[in-house]
Design a protein around this motif. Structure first.
Motif, mmCIF file in Angstrom:
data_model
loop_
_atom_site.group_PDB
_atom_site.id
_atom_site.type_symbol
_atom_site.label_atom_id
_atom_site.label_comp_id
_atom_site.label_asym_id
_atom_site.label_seq_id
_atom_site.Cartn_x
_atom_site.Cartn_y
_atom_site.Cartn_z
ATOM 1 N N HIS A 117 -68.036 -6.325 0.994
ATOM 2 C CA HIS A 117 -68.372 -4.724 1.294
ATOM 3 C C HIS A 117 -70.007 -5.180 2.119
ATOM 4 O O HIS A 117 -71.041 -6.321 1.143
ATOM 5 C CB HIS A 117 -68.698 -3.750 0.041
ATOM 6 C CG HIS A 117 -68.797 -2.566 0.536
ATOM 7 N ND1 HIS A 117 -70.255 -1.838 1.634
ATOM 8 C CD2 HIS A 117 -67.918 -1.535 0.822
ATOM 9 C CE1 HIS A 117 -70.260 -1.164 2.074
ATOM 10 N NE2 HIS A 117 -68.832 -0.519 1.393
ATOM 11 N N GLY A 171 -63.562 0.524 4.367
ATOM 12 C CA GLY A 171 -64.828 0.913 3.691
ATOM 13 C C GLY A 171 -64.388 0.967 2.859
ATOM 14 O O GLY A 171 -62.740 1.946 2.042
ATOM 15 N N GLU A 172 -65.288 1.941 1.659
ATOM 16 C CA GLU A 172 -65.144 2.530 0.439
ATOM 17 C C GLU A 172 -65.162 3.798 0.679
ATOM 18 O O GLU A 172 -63.729 4.232 0.389
ATOM 19 C CB GLU A 172 -65.460 2.056 -0.021
ATOM 20 C CG GLU A 172 -65.929 2.555 -1.990
ATOM 21 C CD GLU A 172 -66.911 2.379 -2.530
ATOM 22 O OE1 GLU A 172 -67.320 0.554 -2.769
ATOM 23 O OE2 GLU A 172 -67.457 2.843 -3.666
ATOM 24 N N ALA A 173 -65.846 3.892 0.666
ATOM 25 C CA ALA A 173 -66.503 6.069 0.744
ATOM 26 C C ALA A 173 -67.676 6.252 1.376
ATOM 27 O O ALA A 173 -68.222 5.369 1.691
ATOM 28 C CB ALA A 173 -66.462 6.750 -1.250
ATOM 29 N N PRO A 174 -67.347 7.330 1.950
ATOM 30 C CA PRO A 174 -68.788 7.308 2.707
ATOM 31 C C PRO A 174 -70.176 7.793 1.605
ATOM 32 O O PRO A 174 -69.889 7.859 0.950
ATOM 33 C CB PRO A 174 -69.022 8.920 3.542
ATOM 34 C CG PRO A 174 -66.855 9.416 2.979
ATOM 35 C CD PRO A 174 -66.677 8.853 1.797
ATOM 36 N N GLY A 175 -71.126 7.801 2.210
ATOM 37 C CA GLY A 175 -72.481 7.546 1.400
ATOM 38 C C GLY A 175 -73.095 8.597 2.336
ATOM 39 O O GLY A 175 -72.318 10.126 3.049
ATOM 40 N N GLU A 187 -73.157 9.824 6.252
ATOM 41 C CA GLU A 187 -72.366 9.439 6.542
ATOM 42 C C GLU A 187 -71.685 10.706 6.818
ATOM 43 O O GLU A 187 -71.109 11.687 7.100
ATOM 44 C CB GLU A 187 -70.585 8.124 6.120
ATOM 45 C CG GLU A 187 -70.926 7.209 6.331
ATOM 46 C CD GLU A 187 -71.837 6.331 5.763
ATOM 47 O OE1 GLU A 187 -72.912 6.471 4.335
ATOM 48 O OE2 GLU A 187 -72.682 5.120 6.035
ATOM 49 N N ASN A 215 -62.597 4.718 5.649
ATOM 50 C CA ASN A 215 -62.215 4.509 3.904
ATOM 51 C C ASN A 215 -61.021 5.092 3.188
ATOM 52 O O ASN A 215 -60.457 5.708 3.695
ATOM 53 C CB ASN A 215 -63.822 5.299 3.826
ATOM 54 C CG ASN A 215 -64.848 4.696 4.525
ATOM 55 O OD1 ASN A 215 -65.381 3.318 4.331
ATOM 56 N ND2 ASN A 215 -66.114 5.871 4.824
ATOM 57 N N ASP A 260 -75.863 2.012 0.486
ATOM 58 C CA ASP A 260 -75.587 3.308 0.557
ATOM 59 C C ASP A 260 -74.339 3.452 -0.358
ATOM 60 O O ASP A 260 -74.177 2.276 -0.616
ATOM 61 C CB ASP A 260 -74.197 4.041 2.129
ATOM 62 C CG ASP A 260 -75.155 3.661 3.422
ATOM 63 O OD1 ASP A 260 -76.058 3.748 3.526
ATOM 64 O OD2 ASP A 260 -75.127 2.640 4.059
ATOM 65 N N PRO A 319 -67.809 7.573 10.001
ATOM 66 C CA PRO A 319 -67.987 6.639 9.284
ATOM 67 C C PRO A 319 -69.045 4.880 8.846
ATOM 68 O O PRO A 319 -69.365 4.994 10.513
ATOM 69 C CB PRO A 319 -66.577 5.617 8.864
ATOM 70 C CG PRO A 319 -66.127 5.623 9.517
ATOM 71 C CD PRO A 319 -67.037 7.185 10.460
ATOM 72 N N PHE A 320 -69.857 4.212 7.651
ATOM 73 C CA PHE A 320 -71.005 2.933 8.292
ATOM 74 C C PHE A 320 -71.612 3.602 9.567
ATOM 75 O O PHE A 320 -71.972 2.841 9.995
ATOM 76 C CB PHE A 320 -70.327 2.401 8.602
ATOM 77 C CG PHE A 320 -69.168 1.768 7.579
ATOM 78 C CD1 PHE A 320 -70.005 0.638 6.351
ATOM 79 C CD2 PHE A 320 -68.185 2.036 6.938
ATOM 80 C CE1 PHE A 320 -69.441 0.263 5.574
ATOM 81 C CE2 PHE A 320 -67.198 0.947 6.217
ATOM 82 C CZ PHE A 320 -68.255 0.476 4.702
ATOM 83 N N SER A 361 -75.894 -0.015 5.023
ATOM 84 C CA SER A 361 -74.562 -0.703 4.842
ATOM 85 C C SER A 361 -73.694 -0.604 6.832
ATOM 86 O O SER A 361 -73.471 -1.612 7.347
ATOM 87 C CB SER A 361 -72.866 -0.181 4.428
ATOM 88 O OG SER A 361 -74.026 -0.256 3.135
#
Ligand code: URA
Length: 228
Positions: free
Chosen positions: A159, A46-50, A53, A86, A228, A59-60, A64
């Motif tokens: 995503h 994925g991209e980056a933690p929210g 996370e 991520n 997120d 992660p995730f 999402s």
């Protein structure tokens, strides 16, 4: 004695937790190095933690993530079958996009994780992880189109947050994920041919396991309008 995959992944995670190579670690609660099976055949990037996370270090796990669980469920899998990571391993402030130098600072960790796992399939979620393997591509053009590379393949998907934001993307997202078992069969065939081994039996049609462990609701999280 040789370290196991789990030990090697743990060692990488420990270095990620102590990483100060870019500004992202400042003000975060936890690093989010990645999680899942140490012998996964599929790595999802994925991209980056929210926020969630960052709180849990996994992660995730936010909205999402709930949709990602639903998608995996569609193909008879759970997050225990895959490894999820991520391109940025600390939460960017206010969930902004990770910057190129931040992704570059994290890159060696992800490269090392992939070297340990040596997956059959790398699934990218969204444009930041797609850009690792499909530079300059547009996700709306190439989602769901695998690129085979020897005994493995790269598979770009939207995503999950994009699909939560724009329900019109869900059909594509779900059709794309449903192609994963067939893709794995194709990759196994190619690996076997490369190694002069017999062609493996195709994977039977998935029987989705009981709905996600969360709230017992196996419907996509239609009620969620944010992500997120
Ligand atoms: N979105 C991501 O790209 N990664 C996460 O871990 C959570 C949300």
């Amino acid at each position: 004695m040789t370290n196991t995959n789990a030990e090697r992944l743990q060692a990488i995670a420990a270095r990620v937790a102590a990483c100060t190579a870019c500004r992202l670690h400042e003000g975060t609660r936890n690093a989010v190095p990645g999680a899942g099976s140490p012998t996964a055949e599929i790595v999802i990037i994925g991209e980056a933690p929210g926020e969630q996370e960052d709180i849990q270090g996994v992660p995730f796990v936010g909205r999402s993530g709930k949709y990602l669980d639903y998608l995996l469920n569609l193909i008879g899998m759970s997050r225990n079958h895959v490894f999820i990571a991520n391109v940025a391993k600390h939460r960017p402030p206010a969930n902004r996009d990770p910057l190129p130098d931040e992704i570059a600072a994290c890159r060696p960790y992800l490269d090392e994780q992939l070297a340990v796992l040596n997956p059959l399939l790398i699934v990218t979620l969204g444009r930041f992880s797609m850009a690792r393997y499909f530079p300059d591509a547009k996700i709306s053009k190439i989602h769901g189109q695998p690129r085979f590379d020897g005994g493995m393949a790269y598979y770009p998907l939207y995503h999950p947050a994009a699909a939560l934001r724009n329900p019109d993307l869900r059909w594509d997202m779900e059709e794309d994920i449903k192609r994963v078992p067939g893709l794995l069969d194709e990759i196994r065939k190619r690996r076997a041919a490369m190694n002069g081994e017999p062609v493996p039996e195709p994977t039977p049609e998935p029987t989705p396991p009981p709905a996600d462990e969360g709230d017992g609701d196996d419907q996509p999280p239609k009620q969620l309008s944010l992500f997120d």
